[in-house]
Design an enzyme around this catalytic site. Structure first.
Site, PDB file in Angstrom:
ATOM      1  N   ASP A 144      14.060 -21.944 -13.499  1.00  0.00           N
ATOM      2  CA  ASP A 144      13.325 -22.324 -12.263  1.00  0.00           C
ATOM      3  C   ASP A 144      13.709 -23.648 -12.005  1.00  0.00           C
ATOM      4  O   ASP A 144      13.540 -23.962 -10.936  1.00  0.00           O
ATOM      5  CB  ASP A 144      11.855 -21.685 -12.198  1.00  0.00           C
ATOM      6  CG  ASP A 144      11.859 -20.421 -12.470  1.00  0.00           C
ATOM      7  OD1 ASP A 144      12.912 -19.691 -12.179  1.00  0.00           O
ATOM      8  OD2 ASP A 144      10.744 -19.702 -12.804  1.00  0.00           O
TER       9      ASP A 144
HETATM   10  P1  NAP Z   1      12.161 -20.073 -16.835  1.00  0.00           P
HETATM   11  O1  NAP Z   1      12.191 -20.367 -15.414  1.00  0.00           O
HETATM   12  O2  NAP Z   1      10.993 -19.340 -17.144  1.00  0.00           O
HETATM   13  O3  NAP Z   1      13.564 -19.871 -17.574  1.00  0.00           O
HETATM   14  C1  NAP Z   1      13.557 -19.625 -18.732  1.00  0.00           C
HETATM   15  C2  NAP Z   1      14.974 -19.202 -19.179  1.00  0.00           C
HETATM   16  O4  NAP Z   1      15.036 -19.409 -20.449  1.00  0.00           O
HETATM   17  C3  NAP Z   1      15.148 -17.846 -18.695  1.00  0.00           C
HETATM   18  O5  NAP Z   1      15.800 -17.534 -17.543  1.00  0.00           O
HETATM   19  C4  NAP Z   1      15.627 -16.867 -20.127  1.00  0.00           C
HETATM   20  O6  NAP Z   1      16.910 -16.561 -19.548  1.00  0.00           O
HETATM   21  C5  NAP Z   1      16.195 -18.191 -21.062  1.00  0.00           C
HETATM   22  N1  NAP Z   1      15.764 -17.912 -22.274  1.00  0.00           N
HETATM   23  C6  NAP Z   1      14.788 -17.293 -22.860  1.00  0.00           C
HETATM   24  N2  NAP Z   1      14.945 -17.270 -24.437  1.00  0.00           N
HETATM   25  C7  NAP Z   1      15.940 -17.845 -24.430  1.00  0.00           C
HETATM   26  C8  NAP Z   1      16.728 -18.016 -25.783  1.00  0.00           C
HETATM   27  N3  NAP Z   1      16.062 -17.846 -26.890  1.00  0.00           N
HETATM   28  N4  NAP Z   1      17.492 -18.769 -25.687  1.00  0.00           N
HETATM   29  C9  NAP Z   1      18.541 -19.204 -24.474  1.00  0.00           C
HETATM   30  N5  NAP Z   1      17.687 -18.992 -23.219  1.00  0.00           N
HETATM   31  C10 NAP Z   1      16.581 -18.367 -23.452  1.00  0.00           C
HETATM   32  O7  NAP Z   1      11.723 -21.585 -17.410  1.00  0.00           O
HETATM   33  P2  NAP Z   1      11.694 -23.105 -17.089  1.00  0.00           P
HETATM   34  O8  NAP Z   1      12.945 -23.556 -16.110  1.00  0.00           O
HETATM   35  O9  NAP Z   1      11.280 -24.059 -18.174  1.00  0.00           O
HETATM   36  O10 NAP Z   1      10.418 -22.909 -15.760  1.00  0.00           O
HETATM   37  C11 NAP Z   1       9.213 -22.936 -16.209  1.00  0.00           C
HETATM   38  C12 NAP Z   1       8.667 -21.849 -15.137  1.00  0.00           C
HETATM   39  O11 NAP Z   1       7.100 -21.806 -15.679  1.00  0.00           O
HETATM   40  C13 NAP Z   1       8.573 -22.521 -13.884  1.00  0.00           C
HETATM   41  O12 NAP Z   1       8.711 -21.476 -12.917  1.00  0.00           O
HETATM   42  C14 NAP Z   1       7.098 -23.033 -13.876  1.00  0.00           C
HETATM   43  O13 NAP Z   1       6.396 -23.190 -12.509  1.00  0.00           O
HETATM   44  C15 NAP Z   1       6.538 -22.106 -14.819  1.00  0.00           C
HETATM   45  N6  NAP Z   1       5.092 -22.696 -15.074  1.00  0.00           N
HETATM   46  C16 NAP Z   1       4.835 -23.688 -16.113  1.00  0.00           C
HETATM   47  C17 NAP Z   1       3.833 -24.117 -16.704  1.00  0.00           C
HETATM   48  C18 NAP Z   1       3.669 -25.458 -17.307  1.00  0.00           C
HETATM   49  O14 NAP Z   1       2.860 -26.005 -17.439  1.00  0.00           O
HETATM   50  N7  NAP Z   1       5.001 -25.879 -17.921  1.00  0.00           N
HETATM   51  C19 NAP Z   1       2.768 -23.400 -16.343  1.00  0.00           C
HETATM   52  C20 NAP Z   1       2.795 -22.294 -15.346  1.00  0.00           C
HETATM   53  C21 NAP Z   1       3.756 -21.702 -14.947  1.00  0.00           C
HETATM   54  P3  NAP Z   1      17.649 -15.354 -20.788  1.00  0.00           P
HETATM   55  O15 NAP Z   1      16.776 -14.431 -20.801  1.00  0.00           O
HETATM   56  O16 NAP Z   1      18.922 -15.080 -19.893  1.00  0.00           O
HETATM   57  O17 NAP Z   1      18.144 -15.946 -22.058  1.00  0.00           O
END
Ligand code: NAP
Length: 454
Positions: A380
Site C-alpha cells: 500500500d
Molecule cells: P501491506 O500493504 O500490508 O503489504 C504487505 C505485503 O507484504 C503484502 O502485499 C504481502 O504480499 C507481502 N508479504 C507478506 N508476507 C511476506 C513475506 N513473508 N515475504 C514477502 N512478502 C510478504 O504493507 P505496507 O506496504 O507496509 O503498508 C502498511 C499498511 O498497513 C498500510 O495500508 C497502512 O495504512 C496500514 N497500517 C499501518 C499502521 C502502522 O502504524 N504502521 C497502522 C495501521 C494500519 P504477498 O502475500 O503476495 O507476499
C-alpha cells in the site's frame, strides 16, 4: 525539599527526556532506559510516602503484574505488538479505574476531588473495555469488520451524556449507592460501543488514541490523589498518544474527527486483483545483476519484511552492495508495517546505520534520480492509486514515490493485496520487475549472488 520530592522531580525530568530521545532511532534505546529509570524512581518515591500502610499487598501486586507482563513481553512476536499494547493498556486503565473506585468508597470525596475522580474513572473504565475490544479485533478473537447500526453516534453520545450527568451528580452529592455502579457500568458499556463500529484495520490508530485516554485518566487521578508526578506522567502520556494518533491519521489520510466518532474502518472493501494482467518477473540472479549495475538503490521495507523477519538478510545485502561502491539508502514510510516505527525498530535490530534511513518527505524528491527502488514486502505504501485514483480506498494517502525510479523491483510471495485489500498498478508498470518469493529467502539469494560475484 524532601528526598521524596527530589525523586519525583528527577523522575519527571527523565520522563520528558525519554520522550525526546525516543523520537529518533539513534537515541531511542537511551529513551527507553531513561523512562524505565524514571518509573523505578517514581515507584520507590511513592513507596517511601507515609501513606503506605502495609507492603504485603503491594508485593503481591508486583508479583502478579510481573507474572503477566514478563510472558507477554517474551512470548508475543514483534508483529503482534499492537495487540500487546492493547492488552497492557487495558491493564493500566483498569488499575487506574480501580484505584479511583477504592478512593471513592474510602472517603466519598466532594467538590474538585470528586470531579477529578469521576473523570478518571469514566476514562479508566471506558479505556479498559475499549482496549480489550481492540485486542480482540486485532487478535481476531472478535470479528474485525465494523458493526454499525442506525443512530449509532446518537446512542453512543447519549450514553456518554448520561454517564457524565451521573458524574456531575456524584460531585454534588457523592453518596450514591445506586448511581455509582450505574456510572461504572455505563462507562464500560461506552468503551465497547466506541470500538464496535471501527474495523480491525484501524485498530492501531485507535490504540494510540486509547493510550491518550489512559494517560488523561492517570493525570486526573494525580489531581484526585494530589500526586504531582502522576499528573505530569499522565499528561505526557495523554499528549504523546494524541500526537501519535494524529500523525497516524495524517499518514493514512484519515480525518481525525472520523476516528473520534468511530465512523471509519471500512478500508478493506476495495477489490483485490481478480483479472490476471501480465507482469514481468525476474530471478535472484537477474535482480542481483541489476542491483550491481546501479549507482543508487533505495530499499523500501514494508509489512512483508516484518513477517519474513528479513531485516538481517537485508542488512547483509546493504553491506554487500555498499562494498561495491553502490549508494544504498532505506526509505521509511510512517505507516509501513503494522505499528508506528515498525520498520525503524526492525532495521535498528539489524544494525542498519541510522543515517541511511530516510523519511518519506526527504526521499521522495530524489526518487526520480534513483536507479533501483527495491521494495521488500511493501504494498500500500507504494501504491500510485493513492495519487491517481480518487475513488481508491487509499486515495490521498501519502506514498513513497517508488514508481519514479528507473527500475522498480518488488519482493513478495505472490500477487496478494496488502492491508487495504486493493490491487497495485505498480506491479504492471513497464519499469517494474516482480521478484516472487519469501522476503528472507529471496534477499538471501540476492546476497549470495552479489557477494559471490567479483
Ligand atoms: P501491506 O500493504 O500490508 O503489504 C504487505 C505485503 O507484504 C503484502 O502485499 C504481502 O504480499 C507481502 N508479504 C507478506 N508476507 C511476506 C513475506 N513473508 N515475504 C514477502 N512478502 C510478504 O504493507 P505496507 O506496504 O507496509 O503498508 C502498511 C499498511 O498497513 C498500510 O495500508 C497502512 O495504512 C496500514 N497500517 C499501518 C499502521 C502502522 O502504524 N504502521 C497502522 C495501521 C494500519 P504477498 O502475500 O503476495 O507476499
Amino acid at each position: 525539599m524532601s528526598l521524596f520530592s527530589a525523586l519525583y522531580i528527577v523522575a519527571a525530568a527523565l520522563f520528558i527526556l525519554a520522550l525526546k530521545w525516543m523520537s529518533s532511532p539513534a537515541t531511542a534505546r537511551r529513551g527507553v532506559v531513561s523512562g524505565e529509570i524514571g518509573m523505578l524512581l517514581a515507584v520507590v518515591g511513592t513507596l517511601m510516602r507515609h501513606e503506605v500502610v502495609t507492603y504485603e499487598w503491594i508485593i503481591a501486586g508486583l508479583l502478579i503484574g510481573a507474572a503477566i507482563g514478563v510472558p507477554l513481553a517474551v512470548l508475543m512476536p514483534m508483529t503482534a505488538v499492537p495487540q500487546r499494547t492493547a492488552i497492557s493498556q487495558a491493564c493500566g486503565a483498569l488499575a487506574s479505574a480501580l484505584i479511583g473506585t477504592a478512593e471513592y468508597y474510602r472517603q466519598y470525596p466532594s467538590g474538585f476531588t470528586m470531579g477529578a475522580l469521576a473523570l478518571e474513572m469514566l476514562l479508566g473504565f471506558l479505556t479498559f473495555t475499549a482496549s480489550l475490544m481492540a485486542f480482540g479485533k486485532l487478535h481476531e478473537i472478535l470479528p474485525s469488520r465494523p458493526i454499525t447500526f442506525k443512530g449509532q453516534n446518537f446512542v453512543n453520545l447519549g450514553l456518554l451524556g448520561i454517564a457524565a450527568a451521573i458524574g456531575v451528580t456524584l460531585v454534588i452529592n457523592p453518596h450514591q449507592p445506586v448511581l455509582f455502579p450505574i456510572f461504572v457500568a455505563l462507562s464500560m458499556a461506552f468503551g465497547v460501543l466506541l470500538i464496535i463500529p471501527i474495523g480491525g484495520a484501524d485498530m492501531p490508530t485507535v490504540i494510540a488514541l486509547l493510550n491518550s485516554y489512559a494517560g488523561l485518566s492517570a493525570s486526573a487521578m494525580g489531581f484526585a490523589l494530589d500526586n504531582k508526578l502522576l499528573i505530569i506522567a499522565g499528561a505526557l502520556d495523554g499528549s504523546s498518544g494524541l500526537i501519535l494518533s494524529i500523525i497516524m491519521c495524517r499518514a493514512m489520510n484519515r480525518s481525525f474527527t472520523n476516528v473520534l466518532f468511530g465512523a471509519f474502518g471500512q478500508l478493506q472493501t476495495g477489490a483485490a486483483a481478480t483479472e490476471s494482467k501480465p507482469v514481468r518477473s525476474a530471478t535472484a540472479e537477474e535482480a542481483a545483476q541489476i542491483l550491481e549495475d546501479a549507482r543508487t538503490v533505495v530499499i523500501i521495507p514494508g509489512y512483508g519484511m516484518a513477517v519474513a523477519q528479513a531485516q538481517h538478510k537485508i542488512r547483509e545485502l546493504f553491506d554487500a552492495l555498499t562494498k561495491k561502491g553502490i549508494d544504498v539508502r532505506f526509505a521509511v514510510h510512517p505507516v509501513a508495517g503494522r505499528m508506528p516505527g515498525h520498520m525503524n525498530v526492525l532495521l535498528a535490530e539489524a544494525d542498519v546505520p541510522y543515517d541511511k534511513l530516510v523519511e518519506m518527505d526527504d526521499i521522495n524528491p530524489e526518487m526520480g534520480m534513483t536507479d533501483v527502488a527495491l521494495i521488500v514486502g511493501a504494498n500500500d505504501i507504494v501504491n500510485p492509486a493513492a495519487k491517481n485514483d480518487p475513488s481508491s480506498p487509499i486515495a490521498g494517502m501519502p506514498i513513497l514515490d517508488a514508481y519514479k525510479s528507473r527500475t522498480v523491483m518488488i519482493i513478495k510471495r505472490g500477487m496478494a493485496a496488502g492491508f487495504a485489500g486493493i490491487d497495485n498498478e505498480l506491479y504492471y508498470a513497464p519499469n517494474t520487475l516482480m521478484l516472487f518469493g519469501d522476503a528472507k529467502t529471496f534477499v538471501a539469494g540476492l546476497v549470495k549472488e552479489v557477494a559471490g560475484a567479483h
